[in-house]
Design a protein around this motif. Sequence first.
Motif, PDB file in Angstrom:
ATOM      1  N   GLU A   1      29.089  32.841  27.422  1.00  0.00           N
ATOM      2  CA  GLU A   1      29.328  32.245  29.020  1.00  0.00           C
ATOM      3  C   GLU A   1      31.256  31.953  29.309  1.00  0.00           C
ATOM      4  O   GLU A   1      32.005  32.296  29.802  1.00  0.00           O
ATOM      5  CB  GLU A   1      28.685  30.877  29.630  1.00  0.00           C
ATOM      6  N   GLN A   2      31.516  31.513  28.024  1.00  0.00           N
ATOM      7  CA  GLN A   2      32.705  31.285  28.038  1.00  0.00           C
ATOM      8  C   GLN A   2      33.560  32.651  27.570  1.00  0.00           C
ATOM      9  O   GLN A   2      34.929  32.265  28.465  1.00  0.00           O
ATOM     10  CB  GLN A   2      33.307  30.305  26.926  1.00  0.00           C
ATOM     11  N   ALA A   3      32.950  33.299  27.143  1.00  0.00           N
ATOM     12  CA  ALA A   3      34.184  34.978  26.526  1.00  0.00           C
ATOM     13  C   ALA A   3      33.823  35.354  27.920  1.00  0.00           C
ATOM     14  O   ALA A   3      34.535  36.301  28.203  1.00  0.00           O
ATOM     15  CB  ALA A   3      33.179  35.982  25.791  1.00  0.00           C
ATOM     16  N   TYR A   4      32.611  35.230  29.348  1.00  0.00           N
ATOM     17  CA  TYR A   4      32.406  35.977  29.947  1.00  0.00           C
ATOM     18  C   TYR A   4      33.533  35.640  31.027  1.00  0.00           C
ATOM     19  O   TYR A   4      33.961  36.619  31.941  1.00  0.00           O
ATOM     20  CB  TYR A   4      31.369  36.264  30.575  1.00  0.00           C
ATOM     21  N   ARG A   5      33.383  34.389  30.853  1.00  0.00           N
ATOM     22  CA  ARG A   5      34.438  33.939  32.040  1.00  0.00           C
ATOM     23  C   ARG A   5      35.780  34.002  31.910  1.00  0.00           C
ATOM     24  O   ARG A   5      36.766  34.519  32.296  1.00  0.00           O
ATOM     25  CB  ARG A   5      34.433  32.093  32.282  1.00  0.00           C
ATOM     26  N   ARG A   6      35.888  33.982  30.651  1.00  0.00           N
ATOM     27  CA  ARG A   6      37.573  34.163  30.324  1.00  0.00           C
ATOM     28  C   ARG A   6      38.462  35.664  30.825  1.00  0.00           C
ATOM     29  O   ARG A   6      39.114  35.762  31.781  1.00  0.00           O
ATOM     30  CB  ARG A   6      37.878  34.263  28.760  1.00  0.00           C
ATOM     31  N   GLU A   7      36.899  37.047  30.156  1.00  0.00           N
ATOM     32  CA  GLU A   7      37.047  38.517  30.973  1.00  0.00           C
ATOM     33  C   GLU A   7      37.174  38.695  31.897  1.00  0.00           C
ATOM     34  O   GLU A   7      37.846  39.296  32.934  1.00  0.00           O
ATOM     35  CB  GLU A   7      36.391  39.119  30.344  1.00  0.00           C
ATOM     36  N   ILE A   8      36.393  38.031  32.843  1.00  0.00           N
ATOM     37  CA  ILE A   8      36.024  38.246  34.311  1.00  0.00           C
ATOM     38  C   ILE A   8      37.387  37.321  34.810  1.00  0.00           C
ATOM     39  O   ILE A   8      38.043  37.842  36.358  1.00  0.00           O
ATOM     40  CB  ILE A   8      34.983  37.392  34.894  1.00  0.00           C
ATOM     41  N   GLU A   9      38.227  35.731  34.921  1.00  0.00           N
ATOM     42  CA  GLU A   9      39.206  35.740  35.462  1.00  0.00           C
ATOM     43  C   GLU A   9      40.784  37.057  34.924  1.00  0.00           C
ATOM     44  O   GLU A   9      41.241  36.861  35.885  1.00  0.00           O
ATOM     45  CB  GLU A   9      39.380  34.513  34.787  1.00  0.00           C
ATOM     46  N   ALA A  10      41.081  36.834  33.820  1.00  0.00           N
ATOM     47  CA  ALA A  10      41.165  37.876  33.672  1.00  0.00           C
ATOM     48  C   ALA A  10      42.085  39.168  34.493  1.00  0.00           C
ATOM     49  O   ALA A  10      42.815  39.640  34.684  1.00  0.00           O
ATOM     50  CB  ALA A  10      41.605  38.573  32.073  1.00  0.00           C
ATOM     51  N   LEU A  11      41.020  39.420  34.095  1.00  0.00           N
ATOM     52  CA  LEU A  11      40.537  40.412  35.376  1.00  0.00           C
ATOM     53  C   LEU A  11      40.555  40.433  36.423  1.00  0.00           C
ATOM     54  O   LEU A  11      41.001  41.626  37.377  1.00  0.00           O
ATOM     55  CB  LEU A  11      38.721  41.435  35.429  1.00  0.00           C
ATOM     56  N   LEU A  12      40.157  39.380  37.143  1.00  0.00           N
ATOM     57  CA  LEU A  12      41.107  39.333  38.810  1.00  0.00           C
ATOM     58  C   LEU A  12      41.856  39.358  39.073  1.00  0.00           C
ATOM     59  O   LEU A  12      42.581  39.504  40.254  1.00  0.00           O
ATOM     60  CB  LEU A  12      39.657  37.513  39.255  1.00  0.00           C
ATOM     61  N   GLN A  13      42.644  38.167  37.780  1.00  0.00           N
ATOM     62  CA  GLN A  13      44.433  38.652  37.860  1.00  0.00           C
ATOM     63  C   GLN A  13      44.631  39.684  38.091  1.00  0.00           C
ATOM     64  O   GLN A  13      45.286  39.662  38.369  1.00  0.00           O
ATOM     65  CB  GLN A  13      44.466  37.251  37.329  1.00  0.00           C
TER      66      GLN A  13
ATOM     67  N   LEU B   1      25.462  38.876  17.814  1.00  0.00           N
ATOM     68  CA  LEU B   1      26.412  39.327  16.621  1.00  0.00           C
ATOM     69  C   LEU B   1      26.476  39.936  16.817  1.00  0.00           C
ATOM     70  O   LEU B   1      28.418  39.615  17.182  1.00  0.00           O
ATOM     71  CB  LEU B   1      25.538  39.045  15.051  1.00  0.00           C
ATOM     72  N   PHE B   2      26.176  41.295  17.093  1.00  0.00           N
ATOM     73  CA  PHE B   2      27.500  42.572  17.304  1.00  0.00           C
ATOM     74  C   PHE B   2      28.450  42.461  18.576  1.00  0.00           C
ATOM     75  O   PHE B   2      29.524  42.658  18.169  1.00  0.00           O
ATOM     76  CB  PHE B   2      26.145  43.907  17.021  1.00  0.00           C
ATOM     77  N   VAL B   3      27.478  41.189  19.368  1.00  0.00           N
ATOM     78  CA  VAL B   3      28.281  41.596  20.899  1.00  0.00           C
ATOM     79  C   VAL B   3      29.055  40.192  20.364  1.00  0.00           C
ATOM     80  O   VAL B   3      30.561  40.568  21.193  1.00  0.00           O
ATOM     81  CB  VAL B   3      27.488  40.615  21.965  1.00  0.00           C
ATOM     82  N   PHE B   4      28.764  38.810  19.887  1.00  0.00           N
ATOM     83  CA  PHE B   4      30.244  37.819  19.431  1.00  0.00           C
ATOM     84  C   PHE B   4      31.314  38.367  18.463  1.00  0.00           C
ATOM     85  O   PHE B   4      32.236  37.986  18.705  1.00  0.00           O
ATOM     86  CB  PHE B   4      29.492  37.080  18.804  1.00  0.00           C
ATOM     87  N   ALA B   5      31.104  39.757  17.785  1.00  0.00           N
ATOM     88  CA  ALA B   5      31.788  39.868  16.851  1.00  0.00           C
ATOM     89  C   ALA B   5      32.900  41.298  17.737  1.00  0.00           C
ATOM     90  O   ALA B   5      34.435  40.710  17.462  1.00  0.00           O
ATOM     91  CB  ALA B   5      31.068  40.707  15.917  1.00  0.00           C
ATOM     92  N   GLY B   6      32.252  41.777  17.949  1.00  0.00           N
ATOM     93  CA  GLY B   6      32.991  42.544  19.385  1.00  0.00           C
ATOM     94  C   GLY B   6      34.160  41.811  20.187  1.00  0.00           C
ATOM     95  O   GLY B   6      35.155  41.862  20.683  1.00  0.00           O
ATOM     96  N   LEU B   7      33.575  40.427  20.966  1.00  0.00           N
ATOM     97  CA  LEU B   7      33.927  39.341  21.688  1.00  0.00           C
ATOM     98  C   LEU B   7      35.340  38.848  20.916  1.00  0.00           C
ATOM     99  O   LEU B   7      36.445  39.031  21.093  1.00  0.00           O
ATOM    100  CB  LEU B   7      32.904  38.566  22.402  1.00  0.00           C
ATOM    101  N   VAL B   8      35.270  38.372  19.638  1.00  0.00           N
ATOM    102  CA  VAL B   8      35.934  37.754  19.084  1.00  0.00           C
ATOM    103  C   VAL B   8      36.807  39.375  18.471  1.00  0.00           C
ATOM    104  O   VAL B   8      38.215  39.299  18.487  1.00  0.00           O
ATOM    105  CB  VAL B   8      35.615  37.130  17.640  1.00  0.00           C
ATOM    106  N   LYS B   9      36.682  40.444  18.124  1.00  0.00           N
ATOM    107  CA  LYS B   9      38.241  41.464  17.816  1.00  0.00           C
ATOM    108  C   LYS B   9      38.765  41.476  19.110  1.00  0.00           C
ATOM    109  O   LYS B   9      40.321  41.270  18.629  1.00  0.00           O
ATOM    110  CB  LYS B   9      36.930  43.056  17.934  1.00  0.00           C
ATOM    111  N   GLU B  10      38.034  41.839  20.537  1.00  0.00           N
ATOM    112  CA  GLU B  10      38.730  41.496  21.997  1.00  0.00           C
ATOM    113  C   GLU B  10      39.229  40.114  21.704  1.00  0.00           C
ATOM    114  O   GLU B  10      39.947  40.284  22.953  1.00  0.00           O
ATOM    115  CB  GLU B  10      37.960  42.032  22.981  1.00  0.00           C
ATOM    116  N   GLY B  11      38.845  39.172  21.532  1.00  0.00           N
ATOM    117  CA  GLY B  11      40.159  37.757  22.335  1.00  0.00           C
ATOM    118  C   GLY B  11      39.222  37.299  23.133  1.00  0.00           C
ATOM    119  O   GLY B  11      40.350  36.527  23.830  1.00  0.00           O
TER     120      GLY B  11
END
Length: 108
Positions: A21-33, A74-84
């Motif tokens: 949820e934290q990763a999702y929130r971060r990406e959505i906030e960045a997208l909104l900006q 685990l694959f989802v998390f790895a992708g999210l880590v890779k993307e920051g």
Amino acid sequence: MQASEAEWTEIEKKIARTAFEQAYRREIEALLQQVQQEASTLVELNDLWRLHDFLSAKRHEVEGKYDYQYSILLFVFAGLVKEGWLHLNELEGLDKDKLSKVAVLSRM
């Protein structure tokens, strides 16, 4: 390398859900900006359609990326880590083997 729901403890499930949820929130906030910034520069109709196309593609990307199934998490998390969008330390408390897999996969 898959980890079924049965292989996740209740504590791990809570940690995973919070991190997800934290990763999702971060990406959505960045997208909104980004969208607010882009929308403020619209001048002509083609700019609007370009923004529409961007949003359509982004929606498809985000909805496909944030898939909360334990068998692929685990694959989802790895992708999210890779993307920051997620940091490995936010997964602390997961089994060491799971953390190790995420770390290795995020470097691929």
